[in-house]
Design an enzyme around this catalytic site. Sequence first.
Site, mmCIF file in Angstrom:
data_model
loop_
_atom_site.group_PDB
_atom_site.id
_atom_site.type_symbol
_atom_site.label_atom_id
_atom_site.label_comp_id
_atom_site.label_asym_id
_atom_site.label_seq_id
_atom_site.Cartn_x
_atom_site.Cartn_y
_atom_site.Cartn_z
ATOM 1 N N HIS A 182 0.841 -1.202 0.000
ATOM 2 C CA HIS A 182 0.000 0.000 0.000
ATOM 3 C C HIS A 182 0.874 1.248 0.000
ATOM 4 O O HIS A 182 1.484 1.606 0.997
ATOM 5 C CB HIS A 182 -0.921 0.004 1.226
ATOM 6 C CG HIS A 182 -1.795 1.215 1.293
ATOM 7 N ND1 HIS A 182 -2.133 1.837 2.468
ATOM 8 C CD2 HIS A 182 -2.381 1.949 0.298
ATOM 9 C CE1 HIS A 182 -2.883 2.883 2.213
ATOM 10 N NE2 HIS A 182 -3.056 2.980 0.908
ATOM 11 N N ASN A 195 -4.522 4.293 7.322
ATOM 12 C CA ASN A 195 -5.879 4.767 7.037
ATOM 13 C C ASN A 195 -6.821 4.528 8.202
ATOM 14 O O ASN A 195 -7.748 5.309 8.436
ATOM 15 C CB ASN A 195 -6.422 4.108 5.770
ATOM 16 C CG ASN A 195 -5.926 4.800 4.520
ATOM 17 O OD1 ASN A 195 -5.474 5.946 4.568
ATOM 18 N ND2 ASN A 195 -5.983 4.119 3.392
#
Length: 685
Positions: A441, A491
């Site tokens: 990511h 996140n």
Amino acid sequence: MFEGLRFKHWKTSEGDDGIVVLTLDREGTSANALSREVLDELDTLVERLAIEAPRGVVIHSAKPMGFAVGADIREFVEYAQTGTVLANIENGQRVFENLARLPCPTVAAIHGACMGGGTELALACRLRIAADDDATKIGLPEVMLGIHPGWGGSARLPRLIGAPDALSAMLTGKPFNARRAKAVGLVDRLARPDELLAEARELARRPVARPFAQRAKGWATNTLLARAVLAPMVRKQTAAKVRKEHYPAPFALIDTWARGGASIQQRLRLEAKSVAKLATTPTARNLIRIFFLQERLKGLGGGIDHGISHVHVVGAGTMGGDIAAWSALKGFQVTLQDREARFVEPAIARARGLFEKKLRAPAKVEAALGRLRADVEGRGVADADLAIEAIFENPEAKHALYAAIEPQFQSDEILASNTSSIPLDELRQGLKAPQRFLGLHFFNPVAQMPLVEVVRHDALDPAIEKRALAFCKAIGKLPVPVKGTPGFLVNRILMPYLMEAMRLYNEGVPGPVLDREAKKFGMPMGPIELADTVGLDVCASVGRELAPFLGLEVPQGLEEKLAANKRGKKDGEGLYVWKDGKPDKPEVDPDYVAPADIQDRMILPMVNEAIACLAENVVDDADLLDAGVIFGTGFAPFRGGPIQYVRSEGLAVVRERLAKLEQAHGARFARKEGWDNPELSAPAA
């Protein structure tokens, strides 16, 4: 000359030409860090040189990676803990000043990394010659550690190259490359890398005089009048970038320079006292801790052969296109796939801009472009060692893509997803070789954000994880291994902050006020500007994925913006109107009074979620958590990360503030699991 003397870290030789060469080769290390032992040996050498008076002296490094990376930071931490920073700074200053006073020409022969104390060692020589090579970097980055140069850097560099260039270099920590160093007068000559030492000896035999213009610049920009005029201007420019209460070192550096007179001894005294004072600040302690955390992340991919030469990326949008470009920039062969050529072409154009900015030389730009190939048909999969999926956040679409990719693999290829929030245990379902599947990511913008989350799942082969970590290292990124739960680490912690900011926005708090309060806390960018920068579509997508897991509601207002094609910066309008890549923030009524708990409402949800992540083993330990959040979100570096923030503020204090928010605003502020973790009560590192 040095008969009877034995040195652990220095080698000495004297040629028929009367030039003595001192070669720094710190024992047992791959890089030269200037420890107390290294300096003590140099002190002995300089003392003997002062007596023997050779024709000239050359100092260079035996390490392939560079001249010297600076002071030994671990020793500096020990000095701070024992209250001996001032004494050890003064010792280093004395050694370098004795070197500067040698009656013969002294030449520093610089290659590779020359940073901090290494640059100060070079500055104590009369002349400097550098390898004309891309690897040569000369700088004084001490502000990144919450201090400033202490072994004569602030005393000597402004007089050598002029105050404007010197202050800019020291205040930003940005190094000079070889050509720029020559242009400003930091080095006197450039040489081919294979001729560096020979040219340095020649320079010691026949020293060159500094050009009059450079000498005049050094004098004119450091007079009493020049300092009185320049110092307020530089303070104002610095204050526009950082807050003094957060980062005192740049302001202390300006004051030290402004107060320094013609006497080198006076300037050194001011410098030493200033650094010794800064070393006691929480900012310095936290930034030094972050330095070690960064080194730990860099080391995660060390000593492993990733076995990757060809990377295939599917999805040429902002993220996929930029991942492909960055991989090609770093030397990998890359194929970039999307449904049609019209989707790939903008990514290739963006890549050219990146290559031109980073590489400059046309031949290098063209070579990088040659490594990045459009591949609409997806033929590159069959030859790839690593395939990265970077399509939209839809599990069904991703599963369909994996079903097309995986049969083309030959043996031990890695399949990775750039998903930002979907659990990996869900995405791995249906794969024939789930052990070779993981998450990579990246963060937007790829070229600027250093972190990559290496996302695990319950069937991942540890050897594949290690190869992925090594790949991240090879492309110059900082990897942090995380558990594949919704939102992973960054996140998951960032979304409560953005959601609460959006709730405040919907309650009528102006966007500029929210951004200002977040920056007061120390965030590099406010939440409203950040949401527009990331893209409201991305925020909404990740928010919908994470909201049920986090027990939150997606704030109102985003869907209306998306329906009107107002996704933020990329569309020119979102929560703000964007002009020339910058938000045009509306004026705020001067009589407006923000809620008193506005900072806590935004920041403490991040802290609360960070503690829950630690309790659920999303990362291996608190240090990795702080590192991931700092490098992934920019969380106020001077505060050391959310866990360090709790330690610094005091566990009881933060718990009480969170309880007040719960009482005033509801259950979303209820303490999550993990607040009884003993690590939270540990003294701030």
